[in-house]
Scaffold this active site. Sequence first.
Site, PDB file in Angstrom:
ATOM      1  CE  LYS A  24      -8.019   1.809   2.711  1.00 31.06           C
ATOM      2  NZ  LYS A  24      -7.088   2.928   2.990  1.00 31.06           N
ATOM      3  CB  CYS A  43      -8.863   4.832   0.192  1.00 31.15           C
ATOM      4  SG  CYS A  43      -7.402   5.651  -0.524  1.00 31.15           S
ATOM      5  CD  GLU A  52      -8.604   6.637   3.542  1.00 27.34           C
ATOM      6  OE1 GLU A  52      -8.258   5.524   3.968  1.00 27.34           O
ATOM      7  OE2 GLU A  52      -8.229   7.092   2.450  1.00 27.34           O
TER       8      GLU A  52
END
Length: 297
Positions: A127, A169, A48
């Site tokens: 995301k 994440c 990331e």
Amino acid sequence: MAGLLKKPFKLALIQLATGADKALNLTRARSKVLEASKAGASLIVLPECFNSPYGTQYFPKYAETLLPSPPTPEQSPTYHALSSLAAETETYLLGGSIPEYGTETQKYYNTSLLFGPAGELLSTHRKVHLFDIDIPGKITFKESEVLSPGNKVSLIDLPPYGKIAMAICYDIRFPELATIAARQGAFLLLYPGAFNLTTGALHWSLQARARAMDNQVYVGLCSPARDMEATYNAWGHSMVVDPNAEVLVEAGEGEEIVYADLKEGRIEEVRKGIPIYGQRRFDVYPDVSKGDVKYEE
């Protein structure tokens, strides 16, 4: 009947050390991708925010424009670096994530880019779940101060191997994404992620093994290397977990590449031994993969 993973291959996770210089970050990423390719990896993953520091104060400065696609080299040097590198190495290359500025929305996103062996862009993932937490005395972080969320499940077919899913994440904390992808035939869930020293110690390995156990698929988590002089300290410990929730490989804290051989038939072996796929009670509760799932932004 063919398995979900059609043929074995080597997966590489690059736990990259990054800094404030984007050009230097891209140069360093290139070196490590070439190293992983020479080691025989067919799918290579970067972490990331691999081209920039991680932090809300950095996202606007480092953001690149990806749409309309393809962007120009001036709009997105990272896009073109990844595309060229995937073609040069003839590998599948997941560019962990980069800060993206959407000219059509005038919003910022945390975005992954997946390229194929010919350098073609296969998919992007913005995301979906933004990292907004407040643990008293430990850490407060709010991505939503700058970023906007994506709006889709990212499921991609890699023709020689089968389907994979990618997320980023904090997305791993929401098992629905993983369950939908697995029930749609994904053999591998990939999460570039920068957990911190608080949440990493608590939940990094647990989340990886839980998503693997829940869905009986392979899971890969790719972190940046830990830098205690940075404003945000990543956990490290990039890892690959097998469909039986066994950790196949785990990095330390510093910069390194970890490899795992993904084996055809392993998913089916695990599912035969613990056959939860035939034991679910959709007469009692709904199948989340059959709901109103979005696969496009």
